[in-house]
Design a protein around this motif. Structure first.
Motif, PDB file in Angstrom:
ATOM      1  N   VAL A  78       0.831  -1.205   0.000  1.00 56.43           N
ATOM      2  CA  VAL A  78       0.000   0.000   0.000  1.00 56.43           C
ATOM      3  C   VAL A  78       0.867   1.257   0.000  1.00 56.43           C
ATOM      4  O   VAL A  78       0.569   2.239  -0.693  1.00 56.43           O
ATOM      5  CB  VAL A  78      -0.954  -0.025   1.219  1.00 56.43           C
ATOM      6  N   ARG A  79       1.967   1.231   0.741  1.00 52.96           N
ATOM      7  CA  ARG A  79       2.873   2.384   0.758  1.00 52.96           C
ATOM      8  C   ARG A  79       3.546   2.574  -0.596  1.00 52.96           C
ATOM      9  O   ARG A  79       3.829   3.704  -1.002  1.00 52.96           O
ATOM     10  CB  ARG A  79       3.940   2.189   1.835  1.00 52.96           C
ATOM     11  N   ASP A  80       3.814   1.479  -1.282  1.00 50.35           N
ATOM     12  CA  ASP A  80       4.509   1.539  -2.569  1.00 50.35           C
ATOM     13  C   ASP A  80       3.615   2.029  -3.703  1.00 50.35           C
ATOM     14  O   ASP A  80       4.119   2.495  -4.726  1.00 50.35           O
ATOM     15  CB  ASP A  80       5.039   0.139  -2.921  1.00 50.35           C
ATOM     16  N   MET A  81       2.301   1.865  -3.546  1.00 48.18           N
ATOM     17  CA  MET A  81       1.376   2.229  -4.629  1.00 48.18           C
ATOM     18  C   MET A  81       0.283   3.155  -4.105  1.00 48.18           C
ATOM     19  O   MET A  81      -0.903   2.826  -4.141  1.00 48.18           O
ATOM     20  CB  MET A  81       0.778   0.964  -5.251  1.00 48.18           C
ATOM     21  N   PRO A  82       0.667   4.342  -3.606  1.00 50.44           N
ATOM     22  CA  PRO A  82      -0.330   5.272  -3.070  1.00 50.44           C
ATOM     23  C   PRO A  82      -1.202   5.854  -4.178  1.00 50.44           C
ATOM     24  O   PRO A  82      -0.789   5.946  -5.331  1.00 50.44           O
ATOM     25  CB  PRO A  82       0.528   6.365  -2.418  1.00 50.44           C
ATOM     26  N   GLY A  83      -2.411   6.219  -3.806  1.00 43.46           N
ATOM     27  CA  GLY A  83      -3.282   6.887  -4.771  1.00 43.46           C
ATOM     28  C   GLY A  83      -3.925   5.976  -5.783  1.00 43.46           C
ATOM     29  O   GLY A  83      -4.561   6.452  -6.726  1.00 43.46           O
ATOM     30  N   LYS A  84      -3.767   4.651  -5.622  1.00 42.26           N
ATOM     31  CA  LYS A  84      -4.376   3.705  -6.555  1.00 42.26           C
ATOM     32  C   LYS A  84      -5.497   2.944  -5.848  1.00 42.26           C
ATOM     33  O   LYS A  84      -5.383   2.620  -4.661  1.00 42.26           O
ATOM     34  CB  LYS A  84      -3.347   2.708  -7.081  1.00 42.26           C
ATOM     35  N   PRO A  85      -6.577   2.606  -6.557  1.00 46.01           N
ATOM     36  CA  PRO A  85      -7.657   1.810  -5.962  1.00 46.01           C
ATOM     37  C   PRO A  85      -7.241   0.336  -5.857  1.00 46.01           C
ATOM     38  O   PRO A  85      -7.850  -0.553  -6.452  1.00 46.01           O
ATOM     39  CB  PRO A  85      -8.819   2.010  -6.930  1.00 46.01           C
ATOM     40  N   LEU A  86      -6.188   0.094  -5.093  1.00 47.82           N
ATOM     41  CA  LEU A  86      -5.554  -1.217  -5.082  1.00 47.82           C
ATOM     42  C   LEU A  86      -6.518  -2.319  -4.655  1.00 47.82           C
ATOM     43  O   LEU A  86      -6.534  -3.418  -5.231  1.00 47.82           O
ATOM     44  CB  LEU A  86      -4.330  -1.187  -4.154  1.00 47.82           C
ATOM     45  N   GLY A  87      -7.336  -2.042  -3.633  1.00 44.14           N
ATOM     46  CA  GLY A  87      -8.287  -3.055  -3.183  1.00 44.14           C
ATOM     47  C   GLY A  87      -9.291  -3.421  -4.254  1.00 44.14           C
ATOM     48  O   GLY A  87      -9.629  -4.598  -4.435  1.00 44.14           O
ATOM     49  N   MET A  88      -9.773  -2.435  -4.992  1.00 46.66           N
ATOM     50  CA  MET A  88     -10.731  -2.717  -6.064  1.00 46.66           C
ATOM     51  C   MET A  88     -10.069  -3.482  -7.204  1.00 46.66           C
ATOM     52  O   MET A  88     -10.701  -4.333  -7.838  1.00 46.66           O
ATOM     53  CB  MET A  88     -11.353  -1.418  -6.566  1.00 46.66           C
ATOM     54  N   LEU A  89      -8.811  -3.184  -7.473  1.00 51.96           N
ATOM     55  CA  LEU A  89      -8.106  -3.909  -8.528  1.00 51.96           C
ATOM     56  C   LEU A  89      -7.939  -5.388  -8.165  1.00 51.96           C
ATOM     57  O   LEU A  89      -8.073  -6.268  -9.016  1.00 51.96           O
ATOM     58  CB  LEU A  89      -6.738  -3.278  -8.777  1.00 51.96           C
ATOM     59  N   VAL A  90      -7.663  -5.666  -6.873  1.00 55.14           N
ATOM     60  CA  VAL A  90      -7.491  -7.052  -6.428  1.00 55.14           C
ATOM     61  C   VAL A  90      -8.841  -7.769  -6.388  1.00 55.14           C
ATOM     62  O   VAL A  90      -9.008  -8.862  -6.934  1.00 55.14           O
ATOM     63  CB  VAL A  90      -6.816  -7.102  -5.048  1.00 55.14           C
ATOM     64  N   GLY A  91      -9.837  -7.157  -5.735  1.00 53.03           N
ATOM     65  CA  GLY A  91     -11.146  -7.787  -5.622  1.00 53.03           C
ATOM     66  C   GLY A  91     -11.932  -7.812  -6.911  1.00 53.03           C
ATOM     67  O   GLY A  91     -12.866  -8.606  -7.056  1.00 53.03           O
ATOM     68  N   GLY A  92     -11.571  -6.954  -7.859  1.00 53.94           N
ATOM     69  CA  GLY A  92     -12.314  -6.876  -9.108  1.00 53.94           C
ATOM     70  C   GLY A  92     -11.893  -7.867 -10.162  1.00 53.94           C
ATOM     71  O   GLY A  92     -12.397  -7.833 -11.290  1.00 53.94           O
ATOM     72  N   ARG A  93     -10.996  -8.793  -9.796  1.00 55.33           N
ATOM     73  CA  ARG A  93     -10.572  -9.818 -10.761  1.00 55.33           C
ATOM     74  C   ARG A  93     -11.663 -10.880 -10.941  1.00 55.33           C
ATOM     75  O   ARG A  93     -12.713 -10.837 -10.314  1.00 55.33           O
ATOM     76  CB  ARG A  93      -9.278 -10.469 -10.282  1.00 55.33           C
ATOM     77  N   ASP A  94     -11.414 -11.855 -11.795  1.00 54.01           N
ATOM     78  CA  ASP A  94     -12.347 -12.964 -12.014  1.00 54.01           C
ATOM     79  C   ASP A  94     -12.717 -13.620 -10.687  1.00 54.01           C
ATOM     80  O   ASP A  94     -11.891 -13.750  -9.780  1.00 54.01           O
ATOM     81  CB  ASP A  94     -11.689 -13.993 -12.944  1.00 54.01           C
ATOM     82  N   MET A  95     -13.984 -14.046 -10.563  1.00 56.97           N
ATOM     83  CA  MET A  95     -14.477 -14.609  -9.311  1.00 56.97           C
ATOM     84  C   MET A  95     -13.639 -15.770  -8.809  1.00 56.97           C
ATOM     85  O   MET A  95     -13.357 -15.890  -7.613  1.00 56.97           O
ATOM     86  CB  MET A  95     -15.923 -15.070  -9.467  1.00 56.97           C
ATOM     87  N   LEU A  96     -13.214 -16.662  -9.690  1.00 56.99           N
ATOM     88  CA  LEU A  96     -12.443 -17.821  -9.246  1.00 56.99           C
ATOM     89  C   LEU A  96     -11.068 -17.415  -8.737  1.00 56.99           C
ATOM     90  O   LEU A  96     -10.505 -18.076  -7.864  1.00 56.99           O
ATOM     91  CB  LEU A  96     -12.316 -18.843 -10.380  1.00 56.99           C
ATOM     92  N   LEU A  97     -10.517 -16.329  -9.262  1.00 56.84           N
ATOM     93  CA  LEU A  97      -9.246 -15.830  -8.737  1.00 56.84           C
ATOM     94  C   LEU A  97      -9.429 -15.223  -7.355  1.00 56.84           C
ATOM     95  O   LEU A  97      -8.595 -15.379  -6.474  1.00 56.84           O
ATOM     96  CB  LEU A  97      -8.651 -14.781  -9.684  1.00 56.84           C
ATOM     97  N   SER A  98     -10.550 -14.521  -7.152  1.00 57.27           N
ATOM     98  CA  SER A  98     -10.770 -13.823  -5.893  1.00 57.27           C
ATOM     99  C   SER A  98     -11.332 -14.718  -4.799  1.00 57.27           C
ATOM    100  O   SER A  98     -11.064 -14.501  -3.615  1.00 57.27           O
ATOM    101  CB  SER A  98     -11.736 -12.645  -6.111  1.00 57.27           C
ATOM    102  N   MET A  99     -12.130 -15.736  -5.189  1.00 53.10           N
ATOM    103  CA  MET A  99     -12.853 -16.511  -4.180  1.00 53.10           C
ATOM    104  C   MET A  99     -12.530 -17.995  -4.174  1.00 53.10           C
ATOM    105  O   MET A  99     -12.805 -18.690  -3.191  1.00 53.10           O
ATOM    106  CB  MET A  99     -14.362 -16.324  -4.366  1.00 53.10           C
ATOM    107  N   GLY A 100     -11.989 -18.506  -5.255  1.00 56.99           N
ATOM    108  CA  GLY A 100     -11.606 -19.909  -5.282  1.00 56.99           C
ATOM    109  C   GLY A 100     -12.769 -20.849  -5.014  1.00 56.99           C
ATOM    110  O   GLY A 100     -13.890 -20.654  -5.496  1.00 56.99           O
TER     111      GLY A 100
END
Length: 340
Positions: free
Chosen positions: A65-87
């Motif tokens: 988070v410190r390395d990538m300030p100002g980015k919607p990092l959580g949305m980028l991670v959670g917004g991936r394909d369902m099987l990638l995010s939830m298995g």
């Protein structure tokens, strides 16, 4: 210290997503893992790697988070394909009969998806809300963790119910980030910042919606796989681990053995018999879970003792004090003096 936070039982789903995005953004990803006992390359390559909460949140994610300030990092991670995010949890949920059934599975087994947030279902007059709670106070990570959980929920719902789905509204405890417009674009609903809780709201009638992907044999197999996944890394029988997971999720409501048995889809008699076979008792397991959580809150937060008592299921602070002395040999106030 809460030993549960150190157990390597969490699939590294969130970390893997952050690593992929970090590499794409040209970040020094390997530096995030220094001193954690984890390796970025192995994390992406191995299916059997598990991480502890402290490894995942307290160390690696802070650096990311410190390395990538100002980015919607959580949305980028959670917004991936369902099987990638939830298995496997995603498979279990989409195989359920209704939204209500899927929510029940998610509340019981959300850790199997690699989730770093705890979730409750709250009922209002004509609405329900999924409330997202931090597993421990993490001010620096709060926005990332809530974003990831909200985005994962949204992607799952759109995968099953259609691409037009959205919550009716969302409330978030933190101020608007620089990219606040991304929330409205992604969630497609009204978003209120600086609220008193992190919630995603839906009409109550949504709980009765049937899933076109319902398949009971798949649901049963996927739920069993999630339970086995959560059992790995814990030195306890699988049923004890399952009981602890249910209690940990809903400590505030002082669940009875009958309540827990219902959430595990068995009778109270069967639950008690199987626990006896494992040389365990329900009351002892509940006490252990309460003790762990109370110690963590007393050591790692500034919550008044009365609030800590309610957080672990005691409506009477005197009962909590007596229980705490029985568990530890000293009072809650003395706990803070010992660690202060």
């Amino acid at each position: 210290m809460n030993a549960q936070l150190d157990l390597p039982i969490i699939p590294p789903t969130v970390l893997s997503g952050v690593v992929e995005i970090g590499r794409r953004e040209g970040a020094e990803v390997d530096a995030w893992f220094v001193g954690t006992g984890l390796d970025a390359t192995r994390l992406l390559a191995a299916d059997t790697v598990k991480v502890s909460y402290r490894q995942a949140a307290a160390a690696v994610l802070r650096r990311a988070v410190r390395d990538m300030p100002g980015k919607p990092l959580g949305m980028l991670v959670g917004g991936r394909d369902m099987l990638l995010s939830m298995g496997m949890l995603g498979v279990a949920m989409r195989s359920c009969a209704t939204v209500s059934d899927a929510v029940s599975v998610a509340l019981d087994l959300h850790l199997a998806s690699g989730s770093l947030i705890d979730v409750d279902l709250e009922h209002f007059d004509d609405e329900v809300a999924l409330r997202f709670r931090e597993r421990r106070p993490e001010p620096e990570l709060r926005r990332f963790l809530i974003e990831e959980a909200m985005a994962t929920l949204t992607v799952f719902a759109r995968t099953v119910a259609g691409s037009d789905w959205s919550p009716s509204r969302v409330e978030l405890t933190y101020p608007p980030p620089p990219y606040a417009a991304e929330y409205t674009r992604f969630l497609r609903c009204r978003v209120e910042f600086s609220a008193d809780a992190n919630r995603a709201f839906f009409p109550t009638k949504v709980l009765d919606v049937a899933f076109p992907t319902h398949h009971e044999p798949t649901r049963a197999l996927a739920v069993d796989a999630c339970r086995r996944l959560l059992g790995n890394g814990r030195k306890e029988p699988d049923l004890v681990t399952a009981v602890e997971a249910v209690l940990e999720r809903d400590l505030r409501h002082a669940l009875s053995a009958a309540d827990v048995a219902g959430r595990l889809h068995m009778s109270e008699r069967t639950l008690r018999r199987q626990l006896a076979g494992a040389e365990r008792s329900f009351s002892a397991i509940r006490d252990r879970v309460r003790e762990r959580h109370a110690i963590r809150l007393l050591r790692e937060s500034t919550l008044p003792v009365a609030i800590v008592a309610r957080e672990v299921g005691y409506s009477d602070i005197r009962d909590f004090r007596r229980a705490y002395i029985r568990w530890t040999g000293h009072s809650p106030s003395a706990e803070r003096q010992l660690t202060g």
